[in-house]
Design a protein around this motif. Structure first.
Motif, PDB file in Angstrom:
ATOM      1  N   VAL A  15       0.853  -1.189   0.000  1.00  0.00           N
ATOM      2  CA  VAL A  15       0.000   0.000   0.000  1.00  0.00           C
ATOM      3  C   VAL A  15       0.891   1.242   0.000  1.00  0.00           C
ATOM      4  O   VAL A  15       1.817   1.351   0.804  1.00  0.00           O
ATOM      5  CB  VAL A  15      -0.945   0.015   1.222  1.00  0.00           C
ATOM      6  CG1 VAL A  15      -1.791   1.282   1.232  1.00  0.00           C
ATOM      7  CG2 VAL A  15      -1.842  -1.220   1.216  1.00  0.00           C
ATOM      8  N   HIS A  16       0.594   2.132  -0.904  1.00  0.00           N
ATOM      9  CA  HIS A  16       1.393   3.353  -1.080  1.00  0.00           C
ATOM     10  C   HIS A  16       0.573   4.569  -0.688  1.00  0.00           C
ATOM     11  O   HIS A  16      -0.614   4.649  -0.993  1.00  0.00           O
ATOM     12  CB  HIS A  16       1.816   3.435  -2.560  1.00  0.00           C
ATOM     13  CG  HIS A  16       2.399   4.753  -2.947  1.00  0.00           C
ATOM     14  ND1 HIS A  16       3.514   5.279  -2.347  1.00  0.00           N
ATOM     15  CD2 HIS A  16       2.023   5.660  -3.880  1.00  0.00           C
ATOM     16  CE1 HIS A  16       3.793   6.443  -2.911  1.00  0.00           C
ATOM     17  NE2 HIS A  16       2.902   6.711  -3.840  1.00  0.00           N
ATOM     18  N   TRP A  17       1.223   5.507  -0.014  1.00  0.00           N
ATOM     19  CA  TRP A  17       0.591   6.761   0.434  1.00  0.00           C
ATOM     20  C   TRP A  17       0.980   7.817  -0.582  1.00  0.00           C
ATOM     21  O   TRP A  17       2.018   8.461  -0.442  1.00  0.00           O
ATOM     22  CB  TRP A  17       1.045   7.092   1.854  1.00  0.00           C
ATOM     23  CG  TRP A  17       1.218   5.844   2.679  1.00  0.00           C
ATOM     24  CD1 TRP A  17       2.391   5.204   2.951  1.00  0.00           C
ATOM     25  CD2 TRP A  17       0.179   5.057   3.283  1.00  0.00           C
ATOM     26  NE1 TRP A  17       2.149   4.069   3.695  1.00  0.00           N
ATOM     27  CE2 TRP A  17       0.808   3.960   3.914  1.00  0.00           C
ATOM     28  CE3 TRP A  17      -1.217   5.176   3.364  1.00  0.00           C
ATOM     29  CZ2 TRP A  17       0.074   2.983   4.604  1.00  0.00           C
ATOM     30  CZ3 TRP A  17      -1.925   4.209   4.052  1.00  0.00           C
ATOM     31  CH2 TRP A  17      -1.281   3.131   4.666  1.00  0.00           C
ATOM     32  N   HIS A  18       0.156   7.978  -1.591  1.00  0.00           N
ATOM     33  CA  HIS A  18       0.523   8.788  -2.763  1.00  0.00           C
ATOM     34  C   HIS A  18       0.604  10.275  -2.417  1.00  0.00           C
ATOM     35  O   HIS A  18      -0.383  10.878  -2.005  1.00  0.00           O
ATOM     36  CB  HIS A  18      -0.505   8.540  -3.876  1.00  0.00           C
ATOM     37  CG  HIS A  18      -0.247   9.287  -5.137  1.00  0.00           C
ATOM     38  ND1 HIS A  18      -0.245   8.703  -6.383  1.00  0.00           N
ATOM     39  CD2 HIS A  18       0.017  10.592  -5.365  1.00  0.00           C
ATOM     40  CE1 HIS A  18       0.010   9.615  -7.295  1.00  0.00           C
ATOM     41  NE2 HIS A  18       0.165  10.777  -6.699  1.00  0.00           N
ATOM     42  N   GLY A  19       1.797  10.840  -2.602  1.00  0.00           N
ATOM     43  CA  GLY A  19       2.007  12.259  -2.326  1.00  0.00           C
ATOM     44  C   GLY A  19       2.440  12.533  -0.899  1.00  0.00           C
ATOM     45  O   GLY A  19       2.876  13.630  -0.574  1.00  0.00           O
ATOM     46  N   MET A  32       3.107  11.058 -15.360  1.00  0.00           N
ATOM     47  CA  MET A  32       4.317  10.557 -14.698  1.00  0.00           C
ATOM     48  C   MET A  32       4.332  10.950 -13.225  1.00  0.00           C
ATOM     49  O   MET A  32       3.991  12.065 -12.861  1.00  0.00           O
ATOM     50  CB  MET A  32       5.566  11.092 -15.408  1.00  0.00           C
ATOM     51  CG  MET A  32       5.688  10.612 -16.848  1.00  0.00           C
ATOM     52  SD  MET A  32       5.589   8.788 -17.028  1.00  0.00           S
ATOM     53  CE  MET A  32       7.041   8.282 -16.107  1.00  0.00           C
ATOM     54  N   HIS A  33       4.773  10.000 -12.403  1.00  0.00           N
ATOM     55  CA  HIS A  33       4.710  10.190 -10.944  1.00  0.00           C
ATOM     56  C   HIS A  33       5.921   9.598 -10.242  1.00  0.00           C
ATOM     57  O   HIS A  33       6.017   8.381 -10.100  1.00  0.00           O
ATOM     58  CB  HIS A  33       3.425   9.537 -10.410  1.00  0.00           C
ATOM     59  CG  HIS A  33       3.380   9.427  -8.915  1.00  0.00           C
ATOM     60  ND1 HIS A  33       3.496  10.518  -8.085  1.00  0.00           N
ATOM     61  CD2 HIS A  33       3.222   8.360  -8.086  1.00  0.00           C
ATOM     62  CE1 HIS A  33       3.427  10.115  -6.832  1.00  0.00           C
ATOM     63  NE2 HIS A  33       3.260   8.816  -6.804  1.00  0.00           N
ATOM     64  N   PRO A  34       6.864  10.429  -9.800  1.00  0.00           N
ATOM     65  CA  PRO A  34       7.941   9.922  -8.936  1.00  0.00           C
ATOM     66  C   PRO A  34       7.495   9.922  -7.475  1.00  0.00           C
ATOM     67  O   PRO A  34       6.786  10.823  -7.036  1.00  0.00           O
ATOM     68  CB  PRO A  34       9.081  10.944  -9.133  1.00  0.00           C
ATOM     69  CG  PRO A  34       8.492  12.124  -9.824  1.00  0.00           C
ATOM     70  CD  PRO A  34       7.048  11.842 -10.145  1.00  0.00           C
ATOM     71  N   HIS A  35       7.894   8.914  -6.727  1.00  0.00           N
ATOM     72  CA  HIS A  35       7.685   8.910  -5.277  1.00  0.00           C
ATOM     73  C   HIS A  35       8.828   9.693  -4.614  1.00  0.00           C
ATOM     74  O   HIS A  35       9.831   9.969  -5.234  1.00  0.00           O
ATOM     75  CB  HIS A  35       7.716   7.477  -4.732  1.00  0.00           C
ATOM     76  CG  HIS A  35       6.575   6.610  -5.191  1.00  0.00           C
ATOM     77  ND1 HIS A  35       6.216   5.465  -4.535  1.00  0.00           N
ATOM     78  CD2 HIS A  35       5.722   6.698  -6.247  1.00  0.00           C
ATOM     79  CE1 HIS A  35       5.180   4.887  -5.146  1.00  0.00           C
ATOM     80  NE2 HIS A  35       4.869   5.622  -6.195  1.00  0.00           N
ATOM     81  N   GLY A  36       8.670   9.995  -3.330  1.00  0.00           N
ATOM     82  CA  GLY A  36       9.790  10.513  -2.531  1.00  0.00           C
ATOM     83  C   GLY A  36      10.010  12.005  -2.544  1.00  0.00           C
ATOM     84  O   GLY A  36      10.829  12.514  -1.779  1.00  0.00           O
TER      85      GLY A  36
HETATM   86 CU    CU Z   1       2.853   7.912  -5.226  1.00  0.00          CU
END
Ligand code: CU
Ligand code: C2O
Ligand code: CU
Length: 531
Positions: free
Chosen positions: A90-94, A390-394
């Motif tokens: 599970v990812h917490w987007h943003g 496009m979406h980079p994490h971090g």
């Molecule tokens: Cu994300």
């Protein structure tokens, strides 16, 4: 007199309830609130379409899952339970979560086990979200329901007087493709994989044909595009203007008046809608307007770019308009002249697969490394005639340029985490990793493209920590990562002019670097800085 008043009142009630009964569709559903505790992913049936039980994947029994609220500066804690029959991340987007809590696809929660999530949230308040991010299962798990809103609250923003309470409404919108028995099987054809899995109707907070009863005041709508592939060209059916007050990562410096904006999967937009000029009894429709759908357009459902209703707004009573404040949040634009390097990413199709820089995603391959706290330009070149958000994490980023337009569209302004690449466009963003370190992914947020391999791993170098200790008569300075580009300095005072460079070379031994320096003064300071 009394009789006539009560007669009038009951007549009014009758009219209102008659309205509600004759309204097509369903009243907007509001997911429960979550501030910590157990978050359990499981398969279940829910009544999405009245009279039908639809098989979904849910968090704590609902889809979307509960809306997470965390105050800025507080710690988010949850025990994630995988009660599915398959792995899950599970990812917490943003939300700038540490790498080991970010939901990297290489770190699944095994079936029947739990994972404790605990990290401080210290970033701009805003509308973020969470969703499944499991290796090669993201699209299916998210489509079947594993997604929810993640709101970072900041009481410091209360002074702005933005609409609050029941005038602050989260709209997690995602298109689905129900079959005749109102099931939503995820079975993409090859063509669906190419264009992305497009639905035939938009559900908002899991509500088909959603409507909301509003007053003649001002509403803050936090719109999240949770679709697998469908891009929304957000607008009102009558073309009237509204204000955009926030993009992906929080409030903009000032409200922008717009009539439409592009919102690709993964992205968010907060809108202020003022109903004061509309009559009680009128209806406005928030929709996705039609636009040219690019290469394949989409095969299974209505094509990419087909107009679709998002939410019907019934103006039922008087209210208090709240004008958009002229200034919203402080914003520090990055200076492109300070960028240390440009990285290029070619987003393309090779045969039938989705590639970044010519490669398919590999779970175990680190595609590139990024130094800590250095401003960079990331240049996304779309070498295809499809759309790619496009979406980079971090980290959050700022859009620098877009070949398709000379003026910066309002939806490109402010702090962003997802940016739409239109067909054959090149978009450049300014990005700096100074919040969290470790292994992250970036990918196309068309989830079919992502699962098909349009994703990369990158490693953000940890900030260098200078350890200071004693070794016999000497001071021992040590650190664990290469410090090329840093300056090691010493001073006997903390005033700026007092610092001078330390001559000599470090010794590398046992995965660390160290220097021994004679102790000359009872009070000596040491620092490692980036000049
Ligand atoms: Cu994300
Ligand atoms: Cu919303 Cu990596 O994703
Ligand atoms: Cu894509």
């Amino acid at each position: 007199m009394n009789t006539s008043i009560s007669l009038f009142t009951s007549l009014m009630l009758l009219i209102v309830s008659t309205h509600a009964q004759t309204r097509p569709g369903n009243q907007l559903r509001i997911p429960p609130t979550f501030t910590g505790g157990d978050l359990r992913a499981h398969a279940t049936n829910v009544e999405i379409w009245p009279g039908y039980q639809t098989a979904v994947l849910a968090f704590n029994g609902t889809t979307p899952g509960p809306t997470i609220h965390v105050a800025r500066g507080a710690t988010f804690s949850a025990r994630l339970a995988n009660a599915l029959t398959e792995p899950l991340t599970v990812h917490w987007h943003g939300v700038l979560a540490p790498a080991n809590m970010d939901g990297h696809p290489n770190d699944p929660i095994a079936v029947g086990t739990t994972r404790d999530i605990l990290f401080p949230v210290n970033q701009q308040a805003g509308t973020y979200w969470y969703h499944a991010h499991t290796d090669q299962r993201t699209a299916r798990q998210a489509y079947l329901g594993l997604a929810g809103a993640f709101i970072v609250d900041d009481p410091g923003e209360d002074v702005l007087g933005l609409p609050s309470g029941d005038h602050d409404v989260i709209l997690l919108a995602a298109d689905k493709r129900p079959n005749a028995s109102k099931q939503i099987p995820y079975a993409p054809t090859i063509m669906d994989t190419m264009s992305g899995f497009l639905g035939t109707e938009v559900l908002v907070n899991g509500t088909p044909e959603a409507w909301l009863s509003v007053d003649r005041g001002t509403y803050r709508f936090r719109l999240i595009n949770g679709s697998n592939a469908r891009i929304f060209k957000v607008g009102l059916s009558d073309g009237s203007a509204f204000h955009l007050v926030a993009n992906d990562a929080g409030l903009l410096p000032r409200a922008r008046q717009v009539t439409t904006l592009m919102l690709p999967p993964g992205a968010r937009a907060e809108l202020l809608l003022d109903f004061s000029t509309r009559a009680v009894g009128s209806v406005a429709t928030l929709r996705s307007l039609d636009f040219p759908g690019g290469g394949l357009g989409g095969m299974g459902g209505p094509e990419q770019g087909t107009a679709m209703d998002i939410l019907k707004l019934y103006v039922d009573r008087d209210g208090q308009p709240a004008p958009a404040p002229s200034t919203l949040a402080a914003f520090q634009p990055y200076d492109p002249a300070k960028a240390r390097r440009t990285r290029q990413f070619l987003i393309s199709m090779g045969g039938m697969t989705h590639l970044i820089n010519g490669s398919i995603y590999s779970l175990g391959r680190i595609d590139f490394s990024v130094p800590w706290d250095e401003l960079e330009i990331w240049e996304f070149q779309n070498g295809s005639d499809e759309f790619h958000p496009m979406h980079p994490h971090g980290a959050h980023f700022q859009v620098l340029s877009r070949t398709g337009s000379t003026e910066m569209p309002p939806e490109d302004t402010g702090a962003k985490d997802t940016v739409l690449l239109n067909p054959n466009e090149t978009v450049r963003v300014l990005i700096k990793f100074d919040s969290v370190a470790g292994l992250f992914v970036q990918h196309c947020h068309n989830l079919e493209h992502e699962d098909d391999g349009m994703m990369q791993n990158f490693m953000v170098a940890a900030p260098v920590r200078l350890n200071i200790g004693l070794s016999g008569p000497d001071v021992r300075l040590s650190w664990t990562t290469n410090i090329t580009g840093y300056s090691l300095q010493t001073s006997t005072t903390l005033i700026n002019s007092g610092w001078s460079g330390i001559p000599g070379a470090a010794i590398e031994q046992d995965n660390e670097y160290f220097m021994l320096l004679p102790r000359t003064n009872p009070q000596t300071f040491y620092r490692l800085i980036k000049p």
